[in-house]
Motif scaffolding. Structure first.
Motif, PDB file in Angstrom:
ATOM      1  N   PRO A 181       0.844  -1.206   0.000  1.00  0.00           N
ATOM      2  CA  PRO A 181       0.000   0.000   0.000  1.00  0.00           C
ATOM      3  C   PRO A 181       0.880   1.256   0.000  1.00  0.00           C
ATOM      4  CG  PRO A 181       0.166  -0.899   2.220  1.00  0.00           C
ATOM      5  CD  PRO A 181       0.887  -1.866   1.310  1.00  0.00           C
ATOM      6  N   ASP A 182       0.248   2.425  -0.163  1.00  0.00           N
ATOM      7  CA  ASP A 182       1.014   3.676  -0.091  1.00  0.00           C
ATOM      8  C   ASP A 182       1.443   3.969   1.354  1.00  0.00           C
ATOM      9  OD1 ASP A 182       0.537   4.084  -2.819  1.00  0.00           O
ATOM     10  OD2 ASP A 182      -1.383   5.089  -2.406  1.00  0.00           O
ATOM     11  N   TYR A 183       0.544   3.669   2.281  1.00  0.00           N
ATOM     12  CA  TYR A 183       0.806   3.944   3.699  1.00  0.00           C
ATOM     13  C   TYR A 183       0.447   2.724   4.524  1.00  0.00           C
ATOM     14  CZ  TYR A 183       1.081   8.821   2.317  1.00  0.00           C
ATOM     15  OH  TYR A 183       1.452   9.988   1.717  1.00  0.00           O
ATOM     16  N   THR A 195       8.689  -2.362  13.149  1.00  0.00           N
ATOM     17  CA  THR A 195       9.997  -2.800  12.640  1.00  0.00           C
ATOM     18  C   THR A 195       9.847  -4.098  11.845  1.00  0.00           C
ATOM     19  OG1 THR A 195      10.997  -1.803  14.600  1.00  0.00           O
ATOM     20  CG2 THR A 195      12.365  -3.342  13.339  1.00  0.00           C
ATOM     21  N   ALA A 196       9.079  -5.027  12.391  1.00  0.00           N
ATOM     22  CA  ALA A 196       8.873  -6.313  11.723  1.00  0.00           C
ATOM     23  C   ALA A 196       8.199  -6.131  10.362  1.00  0.00           C
ATOM     24  CB  ALA A 196       8.014  -7.226  12.603  1.00  0.00           C
ATOM     25  N   HIS A 197       7.211  -5.252  10.302  1.00  0.00           N
ATOM     26  CA  HIS A 197       6.521  -5.013   9.027  1.00  0.00           C
ATOM     27  C   HIS A 197       7.478  -4.447   7.985  1.00  0.00           C
ATOM     28  CE1 HIS A 197       2.742  -5.784  11.093  1.00  0.00           C
ATOM     29  NE2 HIS A 197       2.140  -5.761   9.920  1.00  0.00           N
ATOM     30  N   TRP A 198       8.362  -3.572   8.410  1.00  0.00           N
ATOM     31  CA  TRP A 198       9.313  -2.982   7.452  1.00  0.00           C
ATOM     32  C   TRP A 198      10.278  -4.035   6.920  1.00  0.00           C
ATOM     33  CZ3 TRP A 198       9.054   0.661   4.297  1.00  0.00           C
ATOM     34  CH2 TRP A 198      10.181   1.228   3.717  1.00  0.00           C
ATOM     35  N   ILE A 199      10.708  -4.923   7.799  1.00  0.00           N
ATOM     36  CA  ILE A 199      11.560  -6.036   7.351  1.00  0.00           C
ATOM     37  C   ILE A 199      10.790  -6.852   6.311  1.00  0.00           C
ATOM     38  CG2 ILE A 199      12.693  -8.189   8.065  1.00  0.00           C
ATOM     39  CD1 ILE A 199      13.138  -6.870  10.847  1.00  0.00           C
ATOM     40  N   PRO A 231       5.697   0.855   1.492  1.00  0.00           N
ATOM     41  CA  PRO A 231       4.825   1.907   2.033  1.00  0.00           C
ATOM     42  C   PRO A 231       5.577   2.894   2.908  1.00  0.00           C
ATOM     43  CG  PRO A 231       4.561  -0.107   3.285  1.00  0.00           C
ATOM     44  CD  PRO A 231       5.531  -0.436   2.184  1.00  0.00           C
ATOM     45  N   LYS A 232       4.991   4.054   3.084  1.00  0.00           N
ATOM     46  CA  LYS A 232       5.432   4.945   4.155  1.00  0.00           C
ATOM     47  C   LYS A 232       4.859   4.385   5.447  1.00  0.00           C
ATOM     48  CE  LYS A 232       5.892   9.362   1.693  1.00  0.00           C
ATOM     49  NZ  LYS A 232       6.345   8.721   0.457  1.00  0.00           N
ATOM     50  N   MET A 233       5.703   4.202   6.445  1.00  0.00           N
ATOM     51  CA  MET A 233       5.263   3.596   7.696  1.00  0.00           C
ATOM     52  C   MET A 233       4.919   4.689   8.712  1.00  0.00           C
ATOM     53  SD  MET A 233       5.604   0.365   6.909  1.00  0.00           S
ATOM     54  CE  MET A 233       5.409  -0.451   8.481  1.00  0.00           C
ATOM     55  N   ILE A 234       3.708   4.617   9.258  1.00  0.00           N
ATOM     56  CA  ILE A 234       3.271   5.622  10.228  1.00  0.00           C
ATOM     57  C   ILE A 234       2.947   4.928  11.544  1.00  0.00           C
ATOM     58  CG2 ILE A 234       1.746   7.580  10.625  1.00  0.00           C
ATOM     59  CD1 ILE A 234       1.007   7.504   7.691  1.00  0.00           C
ATOM     60  N   GLY A 235       3.565   5.393  12.604  1.00  0.00           N
ATOM     61  CA  GLY A 235       3.332   4.805  13.924  1.00  0.00           C
ATOM     62  C   GLY A 235       2.641   5.801  14.838  1.00  0.00           C
ATOM     63  N   TYR A 236       1.586   5.346  15.496  1.00  0.00           N
ATOM     64  CA  TYR A 236       0.852   6.220  16.417  1.00  0.00           C
ATOM     65  C   TYR A 236       0.978   5.679  17.843  1.00  0.00           C
ATOM     66  CZ  TYR A 236      -1.325   7.898  12.106  1.00  0.00           C
ATOM     67  OH  TYR A 236      -1.547   8.407  10.848  1.00  0.00           O
ATOM     68  N   GLN A 237       1.352   6.564  18.743  1.00  0.00           N
ATOM     69  CA  GLN A 237       1.396   6.198  20.153  1.00  0.00           C
ATOM     70  C   GLN A 237       0.206   6.838  20.865  1.00  0.00           C
ATOM     71  OE1 GLN A 237       5.506   7.520  21.095  1.00  0.00           O
ATOM     72  NE2 GLN A 237       6.076   5.358  21.021  1.00  0.00           N
ATOM     73  N   ALA A 238      -0.146   6.301  22.026  1.00  0.00           N
ATOM     74  CA  ALA A 238      -1.188   6.931  22.846  1.00  0.00           C
ATOM     75  C   ALA A 238      -0.566   8.153  23.525  1.00  0.00           C
ATOM     76  CB  ALA A 238      -1.700   5.939  23.880  1.00  0.00           C
ATOM     77  N   ALA A 239      -1.346   9.226  23.606  1.00  0.00           N
ATOM     78  CA  ALA A 239      -0.776  10.509  24.050  1.00  0.00           C
ATOM     79  C   ALA A 239      -0.099  10.424  25.426  1.00  0.00           C
ATOM     80  CB  ALA A 239      -1.868  11.574  24.051  1.00  0.00           C
ATOM     81  N   GLY A 240      -0.650   9.620  26.322  1.00  0.00           N
ATOM     82  CA  GLY A 240      -0.054   9.503  27.654  1.00  0.00           C
ATOM     83  C   GLY A 240       1.133   8.559  27.711  1.00  0.00           C
ATOM     84  N   SER A 278      11.460   4.818   5.299  1.00  0.00           N
ATOM     85  CA  SER A 278      10.174   4.749   4.602  1.00  0.00           C
ATOM     86  C   SER A 278       9.609   6.129   4.278  1.00  0.00           C
ATOM     87  CB  SER A 278       9.160   3.961   5.452  1.00  0.00           C
ATOM     88  OG  SER A 278       8.677   4.744   6.521  1.00  0.00           O
ATOM     89  N   GLY A 279      10.137   7.155   4.932  1.00  0.00           N
ATOM     90  CA  GLY A 279       9.597   8.500   4.726  1.00  0.00           C
ATOM     91  C   GLY A 279       8.268   8.714   5.438  1.00  0.00           C
ATOM     92  N   GLY A 280       8.016   7.898   6.457  1.00  0.00           N
ATOM     93  CA  GLY A 280       6.788   8.040   7.236  1.00  0.00           C
ATOM     94  C   GLY A 280       6.983   8.947   8.430  1.00  0.00           C
TER      95      GLY A 280
END
Ligand code: F0G
Length: 372
Positions: A181-183, A195-199, A231-240, A278-280
């Protein structure tokens, strides 16, 4: 029809296991890749959004992909016991795969902050459960120390076989879509899965064989005519619990998404390599955004994921609406775990008014008539 027997059998030639190692499997992998339809319309966004529902794995999370590898390798080496620290899902998977292998499992969980379904899994599979007076990061430090001197194999994602198993989710996505996919959006806790997905993408698209910092140019798997796009890999963390956004470990992480209540990710450096290559990017989602998205997905599409998992979609929708992810993109969001692991979070928001009736046909019909 041949019976599907799990991801080691499916991808054996692309996994670093001795050929004679007997796979310890529960049939993990081959999870649904669901294209969102109603939700996309409801939110007024224009994109091909797919969710990879890892909650459909045998113990209800993506951890099964890593655990089949880690336990297979450990048992092949003669291990009699495995050890992990966990916010819940790793312990559930470790306990189940240890049971399947006929070995012991020891799991360290943080005080009071683990979803009931996950705890029940560790109990029913017979794990030795140690509740640490501290958080996940304390547990992680302890298992690393203890495994240095005790005859147990550490099966947290610092065990390289874990990421090797988890990379197969990327293989499945490329096979299903015909290309990457693109993202690709994921929730980030310890940062192993991104990390595993990028590998996985790197190997199965056949690029990065010379430049990939993660494999040091050793990707021998993907060179057979793969497609170049990753894809560009985007990681989201929980704000806290967003150490990547603070630029430092978070001492007392807090979030309703207990699975990613992690202040000091073990795969910190690899995850930033993934971002760069990945440029994400990384970002954070509030607890309110996470819970709202979990509901939205369940109501609009019939897909019930746990709060941590909804972080990937919550972030993706926000970035689509702001234009950071361009309209028309193809996006895969990993839904890391099953919503049924954590029913408390839904019921805490209050039960809807239950309609009580006498046990007669007319009473039930009246309810229908009033609402149809
Ligand atoms: N989503 C869920 C449902 C998880 O259980 C986890 C991690 C993550 C996302 C984050 O993945 O750590 O690879 O970045 N759970 C671990 C556990 C920490 O103990 O079950 P990550």
């Amino acid at each position: 029809m041949t019976r599907y027997t799990g991801l080691i059998d499916a991808y054996r030639s692309r996994l670093p296991l001795p050929p004679e190692a007997k796979a310890i499997s529960l049939g993990e992998g081959r999870t649904p890749l669901i294209k969102l339809e109603n939700l996309v319309r409801h939110e007024g966004v224009e994109a091909d959004i797919y969710v990879k529902f890892e909650g459909a794995n045998p113990t209800g999370s993506f951890k099964d992909r890593g655990m089949t590898m880690a336990v297979t390798e450990a048992v092949h080496r003669g291990a009699k016991a495995i050890l992990c620290a966990s916010t819940g899902n790793t312990s559930a998977a470790a306990a189940a795969y240890a049971a399947r292998a006929g070995i012991k499992s020891f799991v360290l969980i943080p005080e009071g902050k683990i979803a009931m379904g996950k705890l029940a899994q560790a109990v029913v599979h017979g794990a030795v459960i140690v509740q640490v007076r501290g958080n996940f990061d304390d547990g992680m430090r302890l298992v690393k120390e203890v495994s240095e001197t005790s005859p147990v194999v550490l099966v947290n994602s610092v065990n390289p076989y874990r990421l090797q198993g988890q990379k197969t989710a990327a293989f499945e996505i490329v096979e299903a879509l015909g290309e990457a996919p693109d993202y690709h959006c994921l929730p980030v806790g310890n940062a192993g899965n991104i990390t595993a997905h990028w590998i996985g993408y790197t190997e199965c698209t056949g690029v990065g064989t010379k430049s990939c910092l993660l494999c040091n140019g050793n990707c021998q798997f993907g060179q057979a005519g793969g497609k170049a796009k990753r894809p560009k890999m985007i990681g989201y963390q929980a704000a806290g619990s967003a150490p990547f956004m603070r630029g430092a470990a978070v001492k007392n992480p807090e979030t309703v998404a207990t699975a990613i209540r992690i202040g000091d990710p073990q795969s910190w450096d690899p995850a930033w390599i993934v971002q760069q290559e990945s440029g994400g990017w990384f970002d954070e989602c509030s607890d309110a955004e996470i819970l709202a998205c979990q509901r939205l997905l369940a109501e609009q599409e019939g897909v019930f994921c746990e709060p941590a998992s909804a972080t990937s979609l919550a972030g993706a929708l926000r970035d689509l609406k702001s234009g950071k992810i361009p309209a028309g993109s193809s996006i895969v969001c990993t839904l890391t775990g099953n919503g049924m692991k954590d029913p408390d979070i839904i019921l805490k928001a209050g039960l809807p008014q239950l309609i009580e009736v006498d046990a007669v046909r007319s009473a039930v019909e009246r309810v229908l008539v009033d609402r149809l």
